[in-house]
Design a protein around this motif. Structure first.
Motif, PDB file in Angstrom:
ATOM      1  N   SER A  35      36.740  -2.132  61.485  1.00  0.00           N
ATOM      2  CA  SER A  35      37.444  -1.024  62.127  1.00  0.00           C
ATOM      3  C   SER A  35      38.951  -1.191  61.967  1.00  0.00           C
ATOM      4  CB  SER A  35      37.098  -0.957  63.617  1.00  0.00           C
ATOM      5  OG  SER A  35      35.735  -0.679  63.833  1.00  0.00           O
ATOM      6  N   VAL A  37      42.434  -0.351  64.173  1.00  0.00           N
ATOM      7  CA  VAL A  37      42.965  -0.045  65.502  1.00  0.00           C
ATOM      8  C   VAL A  37      44.479  -0.041  65.376  1.00  0.00           C
ATOM      9  CG1 VAL A  37      43.154  -0.840  67.896  1.00  0.00           C
ATOM     10  CG2 VAL A  37      40.993  -1.147  66.647  1.00  0.00           C
ATOM     11  N   GLN A  39      48.519   0.531  67.253  1.00  0.00           N
ATOM     12  CA  GLN A  39      49.272   0.387  68.494  1.00  0.00           C
ATOM     13  C   GLN A  39      50.687   0.899  68.257  1.00  0.00           C
ATOM     14  OE1 GLN A  39      49.690  -3.683  70.018  1.00  0.00           O
ATOM     15  NE2 GLN A  39      49.495  -2.878  72.112  1.00  0.00           N
ATOM     16  N   GLY A  44      49.620   1.270  74.202  1.00  0.00           N
ATOM     17  CA  GLY A  44      48.337   0.582  74.195  1.00  0.00           C
ATOM     18  C   GLY A  44      47.629   0.689  72.852  1.00  0.00           C
ATOM     19  N   LEU A  45      46.384   0.255  72.861  1.00  0.00           N
ATOM     20  CA  LEU A  45      45.577   0.208  71.646  1.00  0.00           C
ATOM     21  C   LEU A  45      44.793   1.500  71.466  1.00  0.00           C
ATOM     22  CD1 LEU A  45      44.255  -3.406  72.296  1.00  0.00           C
ATOM     23  CD2 LEU A  45      45.978  -2.755  70.605  1.00  0.00           C
ATOM     24  N   TRP A  47      41.722   3.014  68.885  1.00  0.00           N
ATOM     25  CA  TRP A  47      40.794   2.911  67.771  1.00  0.00           C
ATOM     26  C   TRP A  47      41.015   4.091  66.830  1.00  0.00           C
ATOM     27  CZ3 TRP A  47      37.032   6.547  66.548  1.00  0.00           C
ATOM     28  CH2 TRP A  47      36.229   6.210  65.464  1.00  0.00           C
ATOM     29  N   TYR A  50      36.241   3.513  61.568  1.00  0.00           N
ATOM     30  CA  TYR A  50      35.166   2.520  61.397  1.00  0.00           C
ATOM     31  C   TYR A  50      34.473   2.734  60.063  1.00  0.00           C
ATOM     32  CZ  TYR A  50      30.263   1.036  61.675  1.00  0.00           C
ATOM     33  OH  TYR A  50      29.028   0.507  61.397  1.00  0.00           O
ATOM     34  N   TYR A  59      33.442   6.646  60.654  1.00  0.00           N
ATOM     35  CA  TYR A  59      33.884   7.447  61.795  1.00  0.00           C
ATOM     36  C   TYR A  59      35.408   7.451  61.827  1.00  0.00           C
ATOM     37  CZ  TYR A  59      29.111   6.491  63.483  1.00  0.00           C
ATOM     38  OH  TYR A  59      27.747   6.382  63.604  1.00  0.00           O
ATOM     39  N   ASP A  62      39.629  11.678  66.398  1.00  0.00           N
ATOM     40  CA  ASP A  62      40.030  13.068  66.182  1.00  0.00           C
ATOM     41  C   ASP A  62      41.503  13.190  65.821  1.00  0.00           C
ATOM     42  OD1 ASP A  62      37.894  14.627  68.742  1.00  0.00           O
ATOM     43  OD2 ASP A  62      37.498  14.016  66.665  1.00  0.00           O
ATOM     44  N   TYR A  95      46.050  -2.561  62.845  1.00  0.00           N
ATOM     45  CA  TYR A  95      45.246  -3.783  62.767  1.00  0.00           C
ATOM     46  C   TYR A  95      43.886  -3.462  62.160  1.00  0.00           C
ATOM     47  CZ  TYR A  95      48.387  -5.679  66.412  1.00  0.00           C
ATOM     48  OH  TYR A  95      49.463  -6.110  67.147  1.00  0.00           O
ATOM     49  N   ASP A  99      34.004  -6.232  63.111  1.00  0.00           N
ATOM     50  CA  ASP A  99      33.145  -5.855  64.221  1.00  0.00           C
ATOM     51  C   ASP A  99      32.025  -6.872  64.407  1.00  0.00           C
ATOM     52  OD1 ASP A  99      33.089  -2.276  63.418  1.00  0.00           O
ATOM     53  OD2 ASP A  99      34.632  -3.551  64.304  1.00  0.00           O
ATOM     54  N   ARG A 110      29.294  -2.006  69.043  1.00  0.00           N
ATOM     55  CA  ARG A 110      30.121  -3.016  68.391  1.00  0.00           C
ATOM     56  C   ARG A 110      31.465  -3.174  69.086  1.00  0.00           C
ATOM     57  NH1 ARG A 110      28.306   0.549  64.842  1.00  0.00           N
ATOM     58  NH2 ARG A 110      26.742  -0.100  63.292  1.00  0.00           N
ATOM     59  N   TYR A 111      31.938  -4.401  69.155  1.00  0.00           N
ATOM     60  CA  TYR A 111      33.273  -4.668  69.656  1.00  0.00           C
ATOM     61  C   TYR A 111      34.045  -5.367  68.547  1.00  0.00           C
ATOM     62  CZ  TYR A 111      30.517  -8.817  70.585  1.00  0.00           C
ATOM     63  OH  TYR A 111      29.651  -9.876  70.467  1.00  0.00           O
ATOM     64  N   PHE A 112      35.317  -5.642  68.828  1.00  0.00           N
ATOM     65  CA  PHE A 112      36.204  -6.150  67.786  1.00  0.00           C
ATOM     66  C   PHE A 112      36.362  -7.651  67.951  1.00  0.00           C
ATOM     67  CE2 PHE A 112      36.511  -1.882  66.958  1.00  0.00           C
ATOM     68  CZ  PHE A 112      37.071  -1.158  67.994  1.00  0.00           C
ATOM     69  N   TRP A 115      40.654 -10.188  64.548  1.00  0.00           N
ATOM     70  CA  TRP A 115      41.709  -9.237  64.194  1.00  0.00           C
ATOM     71  C   TRP A 115      42.662  -9.842  63.174  1.00  0.00           C
ATOM     72  CZ3 TRP A 115      42.855  -4.734  67.568  1.00  0.00           C
ATOM     73  CH2 TRP A 115      41.912  -4.571  68.606  1.00  0.00           C
TER      74      TRP A 115
ATOM     75  N   TYR B  36      40.157  -7.782  76.152  1.00  0.00           N
ATOM     76  CA  TYR B  36      41.017  -8.428  75.179  1.00  0.00           C
ATOM     77  C   TYR B  36      42.307  -8.880  75.862  1.00  0.00           C
ATOM     78  CZ  TYR B  36      37.969  -5.904  71.970  1.00  0.00           C
ATOM     79  OH  TYR B  36      36.874  -5.405  71.315  1.00  0.00           O
ATOM     80  N   TYR B  87      43.466  -5.674  78.036  1.00  0.00           N
ATOM     81  CA  TYR B  87      42.893  -4.361  77.791  1.00  0.00           C
ATOM     82  C   TYR B  87      41.377  -4.422  77.920  1.00  0.00           C
ATOM     83  CZ  TYR B  87      47.344  -3.114  75.544  1.00  0.00           C
ATOM     84  OH  TYR B  87      48.675  -2.861  75.283  1.00  0.00           O
ATOM     85  N   TYR B  96      35.508   4.916  70.306  1.00  0.00           N
ATOM     86  CA  TYR B  96      35.744   3.797  71.192  1.00  0.00           C
ATOM     87  C   TYR B  96      37.130   3.957  71.821  1.00  0.00           C
ATOM     88  CZ  TYR B  96      31.732   1.334  69.119  1.00  0.00           C
ATOM     89  OH  TYR B  96      30.483   0.970  68.694  1.00  0.00           O
TER      90      TYR B  96
END
Lengths: 125, 107
Positions: A35, A37, A39, A44-45, A47, A50, A59, A62, A95, A99, A110-112, A115, B36, B87, B96
């Protein structure tokens, strides 16, 4: 050791394009989804995109749909993010992340896990 | 999209304190939540996944709990290295989304 290195960032004018790269090493790249991501400065972060391990499933958020294209080359252990029609609000550190997650009955969560250090994209005239 | 709301936005604490950060989801996400830690100029680091599972190598003073829409991250005894921004992130469904972050400052 898992290693992800982003490159390709820089200063670009509004409406311009950039191609970001994420080079992976230290693991079998072809079995992992990736993925992107981002900033924005002081924010903040978010996404962004993917891509599955085979590249068959993709994916986008939008906010970038239609302007960003994610792709990968498993032979080169790399993922790419083509950024087009860039806007001021695309200014950010981008970044890539490996995943990890859980799949059950065709659904995956799935999480990250790991990185890269990020690459800076600045959109400004 | 699922909205993630963290509180507080800023937290001042001292070494040795026990602190708790809360994360609320706008709809149920089961236990599909990660936490995180991010330090200035660095990439985020995974601490906890599936709401309460500690990532390998993360100190046991970190713990997570919750399910559905309410989650917490607790640090049992703050260490100097823990002052950072935290976060939460839901991975129940795309897109996500992350909480806005909680900056943990030294009192």
């Amino acid at each position: 050791e898992v290693h992800l290195v982003e490159s390709g960032g820089g200063l670009v004018q509004p409406g311009g394009s950039l191609r970001l790269s994420c080079a992976a090493s230290g693991f079998t790249f072809s079995i992992y989804s990736v993925s992107w991501v981002r900033q924005a400065p002081g924010k903040g972060l978010e996404w962004v995109s993917y891509i599955s391990n085979t590249g068959d499933t993709i994916y986008y958020a939008d906010s970038v749909k239609g302007r960003l294209t994610i792709s990968r080359d498993n032979a080169k252990s790399s993922v790419y993010l083509q950024l087009n029609s860039l806007r001021d609000e695309d200014t950010a550190v981008y970044y890539c992340a490996r995943d990890r997650g859980h799949c059950d009955g065709g659904s995956c969560w799935r999480y990250f896990e790991s990185w890269g250090q990020g690459t800076v994209v600045t959109v400004s005239s | 999209d699922i909205q993630m709301t963290q509180s507080p936005s800023t937290l001042s604490a001292s070494v040795g304190d026990r602190v708790t950060i809360t994360c609320r989801a706008s709809q149920t996400i089961s236990s599909w939540l990660a936490w995180y830690q991010q330090k200035p100029g660095k990439a985020p680091k995974l601490l906890i996944y599936k709401a309460s599972t500690l990532e390998s190598g993360v100190p046991s003073r970190f713990s997570g709990s919750g399910s559905g829409t309410e989650f917490t991250l607790t640090i049992s005894s703050l260490q100097p290295d823990d002052f950072a921004t935290y976060y939460c992130q839901q991975y129940n469904s795309y897109p996500y989304t992350f909480g806005q972050g909680t900056k943990l400052e030294i009192k």
